[in-house]
Design an enzyme around this catalytic site. Structure first.
Site, PDB file in Angstrom:
ATOM      1  N   PRO A   1      53.256  -5.093  59.567  1.00 36.18           N
ATOM      2  CA  PRO A   1      52.960  -5.968  58.484  1.00 36.18           C
ATOM      3  C   PRO A   1      52.512  -7.316  58.913  1.00 36.18           C
ATOM      4  O   PRO A   1      53.193  -8.067  59.576  1.00 36.18           O
ATOM      5  CB  PRO A   1      54.279  -6.147  57.771  1.00 36.18           C
ATOM      6  CG  PRO A   1      55.291  -5.670  58.713  1.00 36.18           C
ATOM      7  CD  PRO A   1      54.612  -4.965  59.791  1.00 36.18           C
ATOM      8  N   GLU A   2      51.341  -7.577  58.460  1.00 34.07           N
ATOM      9  CA  GLU A   2      50.864  -8.955  58.472  1.00 34.07           C
ATOM     10  C   GLU A   2      50.900  -9.402  57.017  1.00 34.07           C
ATOM     11  O   GLU A   2      51.357  -8.646  56.164  1.00 34.07           O
ATOM     12  CB  GLU A   2      49.451  -9.013  59.078  1.00 34.07           C
ATOM     13  CG  GLU A   2      49.434  -8.415  60.485  1.00 34.07           C
ATOM     14  CD  GLU A   2      48.080  -8.437  61.152  1.00 34.07           C
ATOM     15  OE1 GLU A   2      47.324  -9.396  60.937  1.00 34.07           O
ATOM     16  OE2 GLU A   2      47.768  -7.494  61.897  1.00 34.07           O
TER      17      GLU A   2
ATOM     18  N   LYS B   1      55.303 -13.568  56.499  1.00 34.14           N
ATOM     19  CA  LYS B   1      55.553 -12.129  56.614  1.00 34.14           C
ATOM     20  C   LYS B   1      56.962 -11.757  56.177  1.00 34.14           C
ATOM     21  O   LYS B   1      57.416 -10.635  56.436  1.00 34.14           O
ATOM     22  CB  LYS B   1      55.324 -11.680  58.066  1.00 34.14           C
ATOM     23  CG  LYS B   1      53.914 -11.953  58.589  1.00 34.14           C
ATOM     24  CD  LYS B   1      53.750 -11.559  60.047  1.00 34.14           C
ATOM     25  CE  LYS B   1      52.418 -12.056  60.606  1.00 34.14           C
ATOM     26  NZ  LYS B   1      52.275 -11.789  62.041  1.00 34.14           N
TER      27      LYS B   1
ATOM     28  N   ARG C   1      48.332  -8.958  73.865  1.00 37.69           N
ATOM     29  CA  ARG C   1      48.130  -7.938  72.834  1.00 37.69           C
ATOM     30  C   ARG C   1      46.802  -7.222  73.042  1.00 37.69           C
ATOM     31  O   ARG C   1      45.841  -7.809  73.541  1.00 37.69           O
ATOM     32  CB  ARG C   1      48.121  -8.597  71.439  1.00 37.69           C
ATOM     33  CG  ARG C   1      49.285  -9.537  71.156  1.00 37.69           C
ATOM     34  CD  ARG C   1      50.613  -8.819  71.091  1.00 37.69           C
ATOM     35  NE  ARG C   1      50.643  -7.815  70.042  1.00 37.69           N
ATOM     36  CZ  ARG C   1      50.915  -8.060  68.758  1.00 37.69           C
ATOM     37  NH1 ARG C   1      51.204  -9.276  68.371  1.00 37.69           N
ATOM     38  NH2 ARG C   1      50.905  -7.086  67.872  1.00 37.69           N
TER      39      ARG C   1
END
Length: 288
Positions: free
Chosen positions: A2-3, A58, A277
């Site tokens: 989830p962003e 978030k 990332r």
DNA sequence: CACTTGACCTGTCCGC
DNA sequence: TGCGGACAGGTCAAGT
């Protein structure tokens, strides 16, 4: 999951599904996912009704009639899935997940008076749910340090660029992922917005021009608005409050599209590591 | 302070 | 078919 767009999608779903419902029972046996004691749960959740479902960056906030709030961070694989009193029949699009709950990744089950249920699932156990007094919500560490959100009406282009000056010597991607700079951006929308602004993720913040920040601001807001409209991105485990996947990945320009064509110039999209990332760019549009 | 890296977990996928 | 390693929508606590 989830962003920001995914959490907002869950928030909207929950708002339409659970407001006014009364909690009859809460099942929780995993302290890492839900650290409150059974006594707290009995005192502040049992017989409470759902007043509101809010979001900050978030983090989801479910306000209860006891003046306590469930503060929830889904981290990478958290899901909040509502199952009504009547389950879907076999073959329904949501059948595969919803009909199987609870499953081995269910960390918390909230049962309502009308026999409907809300499941907090989290495969990797990074996510958490905490019950705290509503008035204390602004005082938790996360709330104190989290920055403004890209879609707030009064968040201007000028403010956006200014937020980054503190991170002058780091890469633009690392800065975008820093929730204290601007809140709600994660790995997908960082890559997507940098592609939109034609900025290489490893560029240092201090080398980004004002014009580039302006473009990045515009692209970021466009990407996030589109993602919310599409119900978020379901790269792996993300589903909304009804167990449905989001469709933004059908519209992604670079994220998880390594080896495919850049939709702008038709060069081949590549993947590498940046800010720790997995990172996707068009090597022709985004120069270092 | 600003910055980078590893840790937290479980599951899946890919190469040997 | 098994095993090892890399990797996955995110933050933290450490280290420099």
């Amino acid at each position: 999951m989830p962003e920001l767009p995914e959490v907002e999608t869950v928030r909207r779903g929950l708002e339409s599904l659970i407001i006014g419902k009364v909690i009859r029972q809460t099942i929780h046996d995993t302290p890492k996912s839900f650290p409150n004691s059974p006594a707290d749960v009995e005192a502040f959740m049992h017989r409470a009704s759902i007043i509101a479902v809010r979001r900050r960056a978030k983090v989801l906030l479910i306000d209860l009639s006891t003046d306590y709030t469930l503060v929830i961070h889904l981290k990478m694989t958290g899901q909040l899935v509502y199952v009504g009193e009547t389950r879907f029949g076999a073959g329904h699009p949501n059948d595969s997940l919803v009909n199987q709950l609870p499953d081995k990744s269910t960390r918390v089950t909230i049962m309502f008076d009308d026999n409907s249920q809300l499941f907090f699932n989290d495969q990797r156990k990074f996510g958490w749910m905490k019950l705290i007094p509503t008035v204390e919500v602004p005082n938790i560490d996360f709330m104190k340090k989290v920055g403004p959100e890209p879609l707030e009406a009064d968040f201007t282009m000028k403010q956006f660029a200014e937020r980054f000056t503190r991170r002058a010597n780091t890469s633009i991607k690392a800065a975008l992922l820093d929730q204290s700079v601007v809140a709600g951006i994660g790995n997908i929308y960082a890559d997507e917005s940098l592609w939109g602004a034609k900025i290489h993720p490893k560029r240092l913040v201090k080398t980004i021009t004002k014009a580039e920040f302006d473009t990045l601001y515009t692209e970021l807001r466009m990407v996030m608005n589109l993602a919310i409209e599409k119900g978020g991105s379901s790269n792996h485990t993300y589903v909304d409050a009804e167990g449905k996947r989001g469709s933004y990945m059908d519209f992604a320009r670079v994220f998880r599209r390594e080896g495919l064509e850049c939709p702008r110039c038709h060069a081949t999209i590549i993947k590498f590591k940046a800010a720790g990332r997995g990172t996707h760019i068009c090597p022709h549009c985004q120069l270092l």
